[in-house]
Design an enzyme around this catalytic site. Structure first.
Site, PDB file in Angstrom:
ATOM      1  N   ASN A 161      44.244  46.736  52.036  1.00 35.27           N
ATOM      2  CA  ASN A 161      43.665  46.099  53.209  1.00 35.27           C
ATOM      3  C   ASN A 161      44.130  44.655  53.130  1.00 35.27           C
ATOM      4  O   ASN A 161      43.514  43.829  52.457  1.00 35.27           O
ATOM      5  CB  ASN A 161      42.140  46.201  53.213  1.00 35.27           C
ATOM      6  CG  ASN A 161      41.531  45.624  54.474  1.00 35.27           C
ATOM      7  OD1 ASN A 161      42.167  44.872  55.199  1.00 35.27           O
ATOM      8  ND2 ASN A 161      40.276  45.975  54.724  1.00 35.27           N
ATOM      9  N   ARG A 180      30.511  38.188  57.303  1.00 33.31           N
ATOM     10  CA  ARG A 180      31.534  37.839  58.304  1.00 33.31           C
ATOM     11  C   ARG A 180      31.523  38.858  59.437  1.00 33.31           C
ATOM     12  O   ARG A 180      31.798  40.030  59.227  1.00 33.31           O
ATOM     13  CB  ARG A 180      32.918  37.829  57.659  1.00 33.31           C
ATOM     14  CG  ARG A 180      34.028  37.557  58.651  1.00 33.31           C
ATOM     15  CD  ARG A 180      35.390  37.706  58.018  1.00 33.31           C
ATOM     16  NE  ARG A 180      36.426  37.549  59.029  1.00 33.31           N
ATOM     17  CZ  ARG A 180      37.592  38.163  58.985  1.00 33.31           C
ATOM     18  NH1 ARG A 180      37.894  38.966  57.985  1.00 33.31           N
ATOM     19  NH2 ARG A 180      38.468  37.968  59.943  1.00 33.31           N
ATOM     20  N   HIS A 190      42.466  49.395  57.371  1.00 37.30           N
ATOM     21  CA  HIS A 190      41.730  48.377  58.126  1.00 37.30           C
ATOM     22  C   HIS A 190      40.334  48.897  58.405  1.00 37.30           C
ATOM     23  O   HIS A 190      40.163  50.056  58.809  1.00 37.30           O
ATOM     24  CB  HIS A 190      42.426  48.053  59.445  1.00 37.30           C
ATOM     25  CG  HIS A 190      43.817  47.576  59.254  1.00 37.30           C
ATOM     26  ND1 HIS A 190      44.107  46.299  58.843  1.00 37.30           N
ATOM     27  CD2 HIS A 190      45.003  48.230  59.367  1.00 37.30           C
ATOM     28  CE1 HIS A 190      45.414  46.183  58.731  1.00 37.30           C
ATOM     29  NE2 HIS A 190      45.985  47.335  59.030  1.00 37.30           N
ATOM     30  N   ARG A 241      41.268  45.385  69.285  1.00 44.00           N
ATOM     31  CA  ARG A 241      40.955  43.967  69.109  1.00 44.00           C
ATOM     32  C   ARG A 241      42.042  43.098  69.743  1.00 44.00           C
ATOM     33  O   ARG A 241      42.813  43.567  70.574  1.00 44.00           O
ATOM     34  CB  ARG A 241      40.790  43.683  67.612  1.00 44.00           C
ATOM     35  CG  ARG A 241      39.600  44.494  67.034  1.00 44.00           C
ATOM     36  CD  ARG A 241      39.300  44.171  65.613  1.00 44.00           C
ATOM     37  NE  ARG A 241      38.883  42.777  65.495  1.00 44.00           N
ATOM     38  CZ  ARG A 241      38.906  42.108  64.344  1.00 44.00           C
ATOM     39  NH1 ARG A 241      39.299  42.709  63.234  1.00 44.00           N
ATOM     40  NH2 ARG A 241      38.507  40.859  64.291  1.00 44.00           N
ATOM     41  N   ALA A 256      44.392  39.557  57.419  1.00 49.90           N
ATOM     42  CA  ALA A 256      45.274  38.873  58.365  1.00 49.90           C
ATOM     43  C   ALA A 256      46.731  38.872  57.918  1.00 49.90           C
ATOM     44  O   ALA A 256      47.629  38.760  58.759  1.00 49.90           O
ATOM     45  CB  ALA A 256      44.787  37.447  58.593  1.00 49.90           C
ATOM     46  N   TYR A 270      32.742  44.206  61.162  1.00 50.60           N
ATOM     47  CA  TYR A 270      33.032  44.682  59.807  1.00 50.60           C
ATOM     48  C   TYR A 270      31.869  45.378  59.117  1.00 50.60           C
ATOM     49  O   TYR A 270      32.034  45.911  58.020  1.00 50.60           O
ATOM     50  CB  TYR A 270      33.512  43.513  58.935  1.00 50.60           C
ATOM     51  CG  TYR A 270      34.787  42.899  59.449  1.00 50.60           C
ATOM     52  CD1 TYR A 270      36.002  43.564  59.324  1.00 50.60           C
ATOM     53  CD2 TYR A 270      34.779  41.658  60.082  1.00 50.60           C
ATOM     54  CE1 TYR A 270      37.172  43.005  59.803  1.00 50.60           C
ATOM     55  CE2 TYR A 270      35.944  41.094  60.568  1.00 50.60           C
ATOM     56  CZ  TYR A 270      37.130  41.773  60.432  1.00 50.60           C
ATOM     57  OH  TYR A 270      38.296  41.220  60.912  1.00 50.60           O
ATOM     58  N   PRO A 277      42.786  38.393  52.320  1.00 53.14           N
ATOM     59  CA  PRO A 277      41.971  37.232  52.632  1.00 53.14           C
ATOM     60  C   PRO A 277      40.728  37.564  53.455  1.00 53.14           C
ATOM     61  O   PRO A 277      40.762  38.405  54.345  1.00 53.14           O
ATOM     62  CB  PRO A 277      42.912  36.309  53.413  1.00 53.14           C
ATOM     63  CG  PRO A 277      43.990  37.193  53.913  1.00 53.14           C
ATOM     64  CD  PRO A 277      44.118  38.297  52.923  1.00 53.14           C
ATOM     65  N   ASN A 278      39.667  36.885  53.096  1.00 55.74           N
ATOM     66  CA  ASN A 278      38.370  36.910  53.776  1.00 55.74           C
ATOM     67  C   ASN A 278      37.576  38.202  53.580  1.00 55.74           C
ATOM     68  O   ASN A 278      36.450  38.292  54.041  1.00 55.74           O
ATOM     69  CB  ASN A 278      38.524  36.601  55.274  1.00 55.74           C
ATOM     70  CG  ASN A 278      39.083  35.223  55.486  1.00 55.74           C
ATOM     71  OD1 ASN A 278      38.596  34.257  54.915  1.00 55.74           O
ATOM     72  ND2 ASN A 278      40.141  35.115  56.278  1.00 55.74           N
ATOM     73  N   GLU A 298      47.976  51.808  54.150  1.00 59.21           N
ATOM     74  CA  GLU A 298      47.489  50.596  54.818  1.00 59.21           C
ATOM     75  C   GLU A 298      46.113  50.917  55.405  1.00 59.21           C
ATOM     76  O   GLU A 298      45.939  51.916  56.088  1.00 59.21           O
ATOM     77  CB  GLU A 298      48.460  50.197  55.932  1.00 59.21           C
ATOM     78  CG  GLU A 298      48.022  49.009  56.742  1.00 59.21           C
ATOM     79  CD  GLU A 298      48.964  48.703  57.893  1.00 59.21           C
ATOM     80  OE1 GLU A 298      48.560  47.914  58.768  1.00 59.21           O
ATOM     81  OE2 GLU A 298      50.097  49.234  57.942  1.00 59.21           O
TER      82      GLU A 298
END
Length: 151
Positions: A79, A18, A105, A112, A82, A23, A10-11, A103
């Protein structure tokens, strides 16, 4: 030729607009081009996807399991956005299929918010890569190639 399946949650379709301080300015299309180059360099075909829907990501992981069983898949780079911090369903799909999964990111999730420090994906992943920005995708593809060759 085996396929590297890159799944974005998502996103991630908002990359480039964003939170560019977190990012970066590259779009998801830019990331896909970078992945195509990295896959070509390592002898992989690329299958690059994005969804804002958890169930669709689960379906794609199950599809990856079938491709893995048929010897057609090098692995998955995920990725999960969330969903990393919330999705037992993604964890179960990864465990249930037995796919090799990295995985990924873009940001350093450990620098964060506290809630981002926990991953439901990590226990099922072969490796975890975070904090390299969009360059992390190419690094993950190189890592996937290394896992294929045992290097």
């Amino acid at each position: 030729m085996k396929t590297a399946l890159i799944l974005n949650g998502p996103n991630l379709n908002l990359l480039g607009t964003r939170e560019p301080a977190v990012y970066g300015a590259q779009t998801l299309a830019d990331v896909e081009k970078r992945c195509a180059q990295a896959c070509a360099a390592h002898g992989f075909a690329l299958d690059f996807r994005q969804s804002n829907h958890e169930g669709e990501l689960v379906d794609w992981l199950q599809e990856a399991g079938r491709l893995h069983a048929a010897g057609k898949l090098a692995g998955v780079i995920l990725n999960a956005g969330a969903y990393t911090h919330t999705s037992i369903a993604l964890f179960d799909a990864i465990k249930g299929t037995g796919v090799t999964l990295i995985e990924l990111h873009i940001s350093n999730v450990f620098a964060r918010e506290e809630f981002r420090h926990h991953s439901y994906i990590s226990p099922a992943a072969k490796a975890v890569l975070c904090g390299f920005g969009p360059s992390g995708y190419a690094l993950a593809i190189a890592g996937l190639a290394g896992l294929q060759t045992g290097a």
